[in-house]
Design a protein around this motif. Structure first.
Motif, short mmCIF file in Angstrom:
data_model
loop_
_atom_site.label_atom_id
_atom_site.label_comp_id
_atom_site.label_asym_id
_atom_site.label_seq_id
_atom_site.Cartn_x
_atom_site.Cartn_y
_atom_site.Cartn_z
N ALA A 74 4.11 5.41 -13.53
CA ALA A 74 5.06 4.40 -14.27
C ALA A 74 6.32 4.76 -14.01
N ALA A 75 6.82 6.16 -14.41
CA ALA A 75 7.99 6.59 -14.33
C ALA A 75 8.55 6.39 -12.95
N ALA A 76 8.13 6.86 -11.99
CA ALA A 76 8.60 6.74 -10.78
C ALA A 76 8.78 5.16 -10.08
N LEU A 77 7.77 4.43 -10.27
CA LEU A 77 7.84 3.16 -9.84
C LEU A 77 8.81 2.43 -10.66
N ALA A 78 9.12 2.48 -11.77
CA ALA A 78 9.87 2.06 -12.82
C ALA A 78 11.33 2.32 -12.44
N LEU A 104 3.18 0.48 0.92
CA LEU A 104 2.83 1.84 1.39
C LEU A 104 3.94 2.92 1.39
N VAL A 105 4.99 2.29 1.81
CA VAL A 105 6.22 3.51 1.82
C VAL A 105 6.33 3.58 0.45
N VAL A 106 6.53 2.79 -0.39
CA VAL A 106 6.95 3.01 -1.96
C VAL A 106 5.76 4.08 -2.52
N ALA A 107 4.53 3.43 -2.13
CA ALA A 107 3.35 4.68 -2.48
C ALA A 107 3.59 6.12 -2.27
N LEU A 139 -0.13 -0.77 -7.53
CA LEU A 139 0.32 -1.56 -6.39
C LEU A 139 -0.62 -2.51 -5.90
N GLY A 140 -1.80 -2.44 -6.13
CA GLY A 140 -2.73 -3.26 -5.60
C GLY A 140 -3.17 -2.91 -3.91
N LEU A 141 -3.17 -1.73 -3.66
CA LEU A 141 -3.16 -1.23 -2.33
C LEU A 141 -4.35 -1.74 -1.66
N GLY A 142 -5.68 -1.58 -2.41
CA GLY A 142 -7.01 -1.81 -2.19
C GLY A 142 -7.35 -0.56 -1.11
N LYS A 143 -8.05 -1.00 -0.13
CA LYS A 143 -8.71 0.03 0.94
C LYS A 143 -7.30 0.35 1.68
N VAL A 144 -7.01 1.64 1.75
CA VAL A 144 -5.86 2.14 2.87
C VAL A 144 -6.48 2.77 3.83
N LYS A 145 -6.39 2.55 5.12
CA LYS A 145 -6.70 3.29 6.22
C LYS A 145 -5.61 4.00 6.70
N GLU A 146 -6.14 5.48 7.30
CA GLU A 146 -5.09 6.42 7.73
C GLU A 146 -4.06 5.73 8.80
N ARG A 147 -4.70 4.92 9.59
CA ARG A 147 -3.58 4.59 10.64
C ARG A 147 -2.57 3.71 9.72
N GLU A 148 -2.78 3.05 8.80
CA GLU A 148 -1.83 2.09 8.08
C GLU A 148 -0.71 3.10 7.61
N ALA A 149 -1.13 4.40 7.21
CA ALA A 149 -0.01 5.21 6.60
C ALA A 149 1.00 5.40 7.72
N LEU A 576 13.86 6.02 -20.08
CA LEU A 576 13.99 5.35 -18.82
C LEU A 576 13.88 3.67 -19.14
N ASP A 577 13.90 3.44 -20.28
CA ASP A 577 13.74 2.02 -20.79
C ASP A 577 12.55 1.31 -20.10
N LEU A 578 11.22 2.05 -20.63
CA LEU A 578 10.03 1.50 -19.80
C LEU A 578 8.97 1.41 -20.66
N ASN A 579 8.05 0.40 -20.45
CA ASN A 579 6.72 0.05 -21.08
C ASN A 579 5.87 0.51 -20.08
N PRO A 580 4.99 1.62 -20.16
CA PRO A 580 4.06 1.97 -19.20
C PRO A 580 3.17 0.92 -18.98
N MET A 581 2.70 0.15 -19.89
CA MET A 581 1.63 -0.90 -19.72
C MET A 581 2.17 -1.93 -18.86
N ARG A 582 3.45 -2.36 -18.77
CA ARG A 582 4.12 -3.39 -17.99
C ARG A 582 4.44 -3.08 -16.44
N VAL A 583 4.09 -1.79 -16.21
CA VAL A 583 4.45 -1.48 -14.76
C VAL A 583 3.24 -1.88 -13.94
N GLN A 584 3.26 -3.00 -13.27
CA GLN A 584 2.24 -3.34 -12.49
C GLN A 584 2.70 -3.72 -11.02
#
Length: 584
Positions: A74-78, A104-107, A139-149, A576-584
């Motif tokens: 949550a901290a990094a994504l925020a 995927l890059v952000v992840a 991030l809702g990545l679902g199933k990630v294949k190696e080639r996608e990375a 960080l001005d962050l609510n970890p529950m709201r990081v979606q």
């Protein structure tokens, strides 16, 4: 019906079950159906939930279906979203493929911040079945294949120029001071075409390596990175940075700060002056010795009562300012180190001499003895300080007393060389600007060993290696911003400017401020929270979990609930001005 709490003067408030109705005139009224004041609080809360259409369940009917570390994610994504780095990476692309690669890059950036690993390890870390954090779910990545990375890496490299241009627009402007330095990282394999044998900063001359240069703001925030062949000399990387700043970043006036091995006289003549850029660097030892000759402008009497002086040498450095500094602590350290190396060298030469004097020694010819002596002198870098005499079956040596004394005279002296006028930067500011190069060294430490672990480099192709290094740079960009925001909870000196202002001279070492000393002594912040290193704080934030809750009687009913944050986590999220529950 509804439940209403009514104040009752000095007595406990009355909890009443009421309903609304309309009287004969059509006006809204309410009447009390029951007084619930004596009921337990949990019963009242359950009734409120029922009246609002909810379902009340017992604690024994609630299960945690999945619990994943979440706070560090949550901290990094925020922070990424706060500075709109994700939007800069994606830009105006709207197609689903670009959005997928951007996520995927952000992840991968966040994953490198919280736990550096290979791309295959990243795929496992975000997969729903083998996830080790909430990153994939958030991030809702679902199933990630190696080639996608790997495809996401290729997609990122194609946009490196545009992303760096965007970072430059945000953080650089005309007249800015920029830090530039290079480092190297070694390879374990042999397949990468960029990997070459060269000068290793990792002290691994037995491994091929790559060289990469980092361009940072004066504060140490990375803006751009470029990868070179492993045998590329430092000065030869400078031209690419000049072209980058002038052509891509469209900056006409800039002060480039680099060390003495980077900004040489040849590079000033061929690259910086034609581009109209200013520079701040330092002179090499031979140039300082030339200035300190009997008739030279550098007279040691300048430092009888001060440690900084500005001199002119129009014959050697026309149109430039030279600022001579003498650090007495550095002088003492160099003298100590030189004497230890001299003694160690003499000890090893004595061992060679003993071998020569043995009856059945293999060191008899002058050539064999010279090779053994050369190995000793080269290992200690002390050849210039000894006169050695070698013959068949004979070895003797003595120190060059006059040469050593001449070097001692200049211990602790360094000369800053700059084209910036005194109206723009006075002597003290120029010295501090050069010393700020330590911030880019801090960036290299984080990239290579401390946090992001750019090694081992698990890629073979040149493009993938470049993409990997660029991804690590973006991760450090986020780390730098997080460190700045979380500085009160880290061992960082938050009053560094005040500590520098208390120095008698910019040449002197900056002592920690009182706030930093207090944090180091008590291991507590001013607010009483524990103080720790960045990696430890991120690990602690990760103990805040994101839990998927389930009701067995209602298998389709699931909801997300974060664990209760500790006081330290609350303090970090507040910074960080962050609510970890709201990081979606």
């Amino acid at each position: 019906m509804f439940i209403e709490t009514v104040p009752n003067r000095d007595s406990p408030p009355a909890v009443l079950l009421r309903e609304s109705y309309r009287d004969e005139h059509g006006r809204s009224q309410k009447r009390t159906l029951a007084n619930l004041s004596k009921l337990p609080r949990d019963v009242i809360d359950g009734l409120k939930a029922l009246l609002k259409g909810g379902t009340v369940i017992g604690t024994g009917d609630l299960e945690i279906e999945r619990s994943l570390p979440h706070g560090h994610v949550a901290a990094a994504l925020a922070m990424i979203r706060k500075v709109a780095l994700d939007r800069l990476i994606l830009s105006t692309a709207k197609d689903p493929t670009s959005r997928r690669y951007s996520d995927l890059v952000v992840a991968m950036m966040v994953d490198r911040l919280i736990a550096p690993r290979s791309k295959l390890g990243f795929v496992r870390a975000v997969d729903q079945e083998t996830a080790i954090s909430s990153l994939g779910a958030v991030l809702g990545l679902g199933k990630v294949k190696e080639r996608e990375a790997y495809e996401a890496l290729d997609w990122l490299l194609e946009r490196q120029t545009r992303i760096e241009n965007g970072l430059a627009r945000r953080h650089l402007e005309d007249g800015v001071l920029v830090l530039y330095d290079v480092t190297s990282s070694y390879f374990e394999g042999r397949c990468c075409p960029l990997a070459r044998y060269g000068h290793s900063r990792d002290h691994r001359r037995d491994r091929p390596q790559i060289v990469y240069g980092l361009l940072c703001t004066r504060e140490g925030l990375p803006i751009a990175v470029e990868v070179f062949d492993g045998n590329t000399a430092d000065p030869s990387t400078l031209r690419a940075q000049v072209e980058k700043v002038k052509d891509r970043f469209a900056i006409s006036r800039m002060v480039l700060v680099g060390d003495r091995g980077m900004i040489t006289s040849a590079r000033i003549r061929d690259d910086l002056r034609p581009a109209g850029l200013d520079w701040i660097t330092c002179l090499r030892a031979p140039a300082i010795q030339a200035l300190a000759q009997d008739d030279g402008p550098l007279q040691l009497s300048l430092f009888d009562e001060r440690d900084l002086a500005e001199i002119c040498a129009p014959d050697m450095f026309p149109g430039e300012r030279l600022i001579v500094c003498r650090n007495r602590d550095l002088a003492a350290e160099r003298a100590r180190k030189r004497e230890e190396l001299l003694v160690a060298t003499e000890r090893e030469l004595a061992r060679v001499q003993e071998q020569v004097c043995r009856k059945n020694s293999r060191l008899k010819s002058a050539a064999e003895i010279a090779m053994a002596v050369g190995a000793v002198l080269n290992r200690k870098k002390m050849a210039k300080h000894f006169d050695v005499e070698v013959a068949d079956g004979y070895l003797s040596w003595q120190r060059r007393i006059e040469q050593i004394a001449q070097e001692e005279r200049l211990d602790g002296i360094y000369v800053i060389r700059t084209s910036v006028s005194a109206e723009h930067l006075d002597a003290a500011e120029t010295v501090q600007a050069y010393k700020d190069l330590s911030r880019i060294e801090r960036a290299f430490r984080s990239l290579k060993t401390v946090d992001l672990e750019i090694r081992p480099i698990r890629h073979w192709t040149a493009q993938r290696v470049r993409a990997h290094v660029f991804l690590c740079m973006l991760a450090y960009h986020v780390e730098w911003l997080l460190r700045e925001a979380l500085a009160p909870l880290l061992f960082h000196d938050t009053d560094l400017d005040a500590a520098r202002a208390e120095r008698t001279s910019p040449v002197a070492k900056t002592e920690p401020s009182e706030a930093a000393k207090a944090k180091k002594a008590t291991k507590r912040s001013a607010d009483g929270h524990p103080v720790m290193g960045f990696a430890d704080l991120m690990a602690h934030l990760g103990t805040l979990t994101r839990n998927i809750m389930r009701v067995p009687l209602r298998p389709k009913h699931r909801f997300t609930l974060c664990s209760k944050p500790t006081s330290l986590q609350e303090a970090a999220f507040k910074l960080l001005d962050l609510n970890p529950m709201r990081v979606q």
